[in-house]
Scaffold this motif. Structure first.
Motif, PDB file in Angstrom:
ATOM      1  N   SER A  96       0.832  -1.207   0.000  1.00  0.00           N
ATOM      2  CA  SER A  96       0.000   0.000   0.000  1.00  0.00           C
ATOM      3  C   SER A  96       0.862   1.251   0.000  1.00  0.00           C
ATOM      4  O   SER A  96       0.568   2.220  -0.703  1.00  0.00           O
ATOM      5  N   VAL A  97       1.943   1.245   0.780  1.00  0.00           N
ATOM      6  CA  VAL A  97       2.860   2.389   0.818  1.00  0.00           C
ATOM      7  C   VAL A  97       3.520   2.567  -0.540  1.00  0.00           C
ATOM      8  O   VAL A  97       3.607   3.690  -1.059  1.00  0.00           O
ATOM      9  N   MET A  98       3.968   1.471  -1.146  1.00  0.00           N
ATOM     10  CA  MET A  98       4.633   1.564  -2.451  1.00  0.00           C
ATOM     11  C   MET A  98       3.705   2.165  -3.506  1.00  0.00           C
ATOM     12  O   MET A  98       4.118   3.017  -4.298  1.00  0.00           O
ATOM     13  N   VAL A  99       2.463   1.719  -3.514  1.00  0.00           N
ATOM     14  CA  VAL A  99       1.512   2.227  -4.502  1.00  0.00           C
ATOM     15  C   VAL A  99       1.201   3.698  -4.233  1.00  0.00           C
ATOM     16  O   VAL A  99       1.225   4.526  -5.150  1.00  0.00           O
ATOM     17  N   LEU A 100       0.925   4.049  -2.982  1.00  0.00           N
ATOM     18  CA  LEU A 100       0.565   5.428  -2.653  1.00  0.00           C
ATOM     19  C   LEU A 100       1.714   6.394  -2.907  1.00  0.00           C
ATOM     20  O   LEU A 100       1.487   7.543  -3.326  1.00  0.00           O
ATOM     21  N   GLN A 102       3.592   6.520  -5.285  1.00  0.00           N
ATOM     22  CA  GLN A 102       3.608   6.920  -6.691  1.00  0.00           C
ATOM     23  C   GLN A 102       2.803   8.206  -6.911  1.00  0.00           C
ATOM     24  O   GLN A 102       3.005   8.897  -7.903  1.00  0.00           O
ATOM     25  N   TYR A 103       1.888   8.488  -5.988  1.00  0.00           N
ATOM     26  CA  TYR A 103       0.971   9.613  -6.154  1.00  0.00           C
ATOM     27  C   TYR A 103       1.265  10.802  -5.237  1.00  0.00           C
ATOM     28  O   TYR A 103       0.955  11.936  -5.585  1.00  0.00           O
ATOM     29  N   PHE A 104       1.803  10.544  -4.053  1.00  0.00           N
ATOM     30  CA  PHE A 104       2.018  11.596  -3.060  1.00  0.00           C
ATOM     31  C   PHE A 104       3.380  11.428  -2.401  1.00  0.00           C
ATOM     32  O   PHE A 104       3.838  10.306  -2.188  1.00  0.00           O
ATOM     33  N   LYS A 105       3.999  12.550  -2.027  1.00  0.00           N
ATOM     34  CA  LYS A 105       5.192  12.500  -1.194  1.00  0.00           C
ATOM     35  C   LYS A 105       4.685  12.307   0.234  1.00  0.00           C
ATOM     36  O   LYS A 105       3.976  13.152   0.774  1.00  0.00           O
ATOM     37  N   LEU A 106       5.024  11.177   0.814  1.00  0.00           N
ATOM     38  CA  LEU A 106       4.493  10.806   2.125  1.00  0.00           C
ATOM     39  C   LEU A 106       5.425  11.205   3.245  1.00  0.00           C
ATOM     40  O   LEU A 106       6.655  11.154   3.099  1.00  0.00           O
ATOM     41  N   THR A 107       4.841  11.568   4.385  1.00  0.00           N
ATOM     42  CA  THR A 107       5.641  11.786   5.586  1.00  0.00           C
ATOM     43  C   THR A 107       6.009  10.421   6.157  1.00  0.00           C
ATOM     44  O   THR A 107       5.369   9.400   5.854  1.00  0.00           O
ATOM     45  N   GLU A 108       7.032  10.393   6.989  1.00  0.00           N
ATOM     46  CA  GLU A 108       7.399   9.131   7.632  1.00  0.00           C
ATOM     47  C   GLU A 108       6.231   8.604   8.470  1.00  0.00           C
ATOM     48  O   GLU A 108       5.955   7.401   8.478  1.00  0.00           O
TER      49      GLU A 108
END
Length: 156
Positions: A96-100, A102-108
């Motif tokens: 889920s993290v890998m897919v997401l 691709q769309y958003f820069k995620l915080t830790e």
């Protein structure tokens, strides 16, 4: 959500996939229904319990997209959903993290909340890591709580 992300999620089945094969949300569109319910619960918990996040978007982003791994996880065979074993990306929280990402820069914090949203339902070998994740980011626990409320209380 940017239009190009929405279009991609639509094409990949986010709005039509089930949330499980035989438990909560095991029907067409169940993944979206479940994700929306988790986002609503996480937003409510954030407001009611005054949770602090690194990014104000996090409760909705984490709630809506914690189960992106399921977009291609199931296939319909003879009227029942079964696991699709022929997927390139494996795992649950990790996928889920890998897919997401691709769309958003995620915080830790977002990464860790999604990675460990299954709580103690993860493999026993991960329990120590889950505990460390909760100690670093208490919102991991609240994310799991929102997921449990949606799936076990609401049944979605």
């Amino acid at each position: 959500v940017p239009p190009e992300v929405k279009k991609d999620l639509l094409e990949k089945g986010f709005f039509t996939a089930p949330a499980s094969t035989k438990y909560h949300g095991n029907y067409e569109g169940g993944l979206f229904d479940h994700s929306y319910m988790v986002a609503r619960y996480l937003k409510k918990l954030t407001e009611d319990c005054r949770l602090d996040w690194q990014n104000p978007r996090s409760p909705l982003l984490v709630g809506m997209f914690h189960d992106l791994c399921k977009m291609d996880n199931y296939i319909l065979i003879d009227g029942h959903y079964e696991y699709e074993t022929d997927t390139l990306l494996k795992g649950h929280g990790d996928k889920s993290v890998m897919v997401l990402a691709q769309y958003f820069k995620l915080t830790e914090e977002e990464i860790i909340c999604i990675r460990y949203h299954m709580g103690a339902f993860c493999d026993k070998s991960e329990w120590n890591d889950y505990t460390r994740a909760v100690h670093k980011y208490t919102n991991v626990l609240w994310t799991h709580q929102a997921d449990m409320l949606a799936s076990h209380v609401e049944g979605v």
